[in-house]
Design a protein around this motif. Sequence first.
Motif: not given
Length: 348
Positions: A320-325
């Motif tokens: 959703f926010i364009g990042q990853r873990l």
Amino acid sequence: MKSKSIQSCRETIYHDLQQCRRGTFQLFSGINYETFCRQAHPDFSPVGWHLGHIAYAEDLWLLQHCGGFKPVFPEYQKLFPADILPKKERVYLPTMAEVECYLGTVRKKVLDYLEIAPIEQQQRLWQFIIQHESQHCETVAFLLQMQEKESGRGKKESGSSATDSVTDVTDATPGRNQESGRGNQEEGIILMPNTQCLMPNSQFPIPNSQCPIPNSSVIEIPAGEFYMGSDAVEALDNERSRHLCYQEKYSIDRYPVTCSQYRNFMESDGYQNPQWWSADGWTWLQSHLVDRPLYWSENPAFNHPVCGVSWYEAEAYCNFIGQRLPTESEWEKAAIWDAENQTQRTYP
């Protein structure tokens, strides 16, 4: 010098055992027998069982396996092991006084054995026993809080009782089902610029609720080698062994995702929009029909790092926010590696 070192080690173990036990008894101070025996959730044993299991583990590993002694209370050899009775059958417990007597009797024998034990060969096991008790106390603290919340809800709402299901624990979780498939896999979230979806990180410490949590700033971790894992005597098996890893440059959020930040995902219909979910995640969501983290609070003042999310929810939020873990090695390097001094920090 060697004998001095061994004696110092014995003294440290003695101190840590006793300090840990004081914390354990503080947790149980003032609780009643109903709370002691109650199974607050199908995934967990009653808090009283955890107390008896702590004594059982000390007796089993230190006195029986290492010392060659017979079981202290043979009648508890079926009740308190972790691999015999189903959790739902662990509610039939001795009185609190009897379990405390079990703990005290075992501990006295353990401290006597500590005086003669070959500490050089057994130090890791003694450290494990201390960690084992601490880990069970974390579970006990969680379960007591769960019961306290459920009790508070029962007082507020007519018709509620002490036997309400855990679905009713929090007064703001109508979209949450206790069979949500989470098990014990609830995680905190920390984020990285998106390249692909990877593994979830460990849980994070909760900051003081009195302190404002700043918007998460991104820090850059330079490329290079670092030591991952630990060979310290306190390290558990899955932390071993310490080994050299190379990690490419990356960026990572300085702070975990807060409830306020996660609320943006919820209010933007994140749970209703399949574009943020992997195929497996969307299938999971359709099976469990949840629309918020487990034990979610609607109180805007509760802006701790978000918890109670499954891997799929964390993954969807990141999309959703364009990042990853982060990967395990990315998280560990950011948390413990002191690049300037080329050494590991004990704490982030």
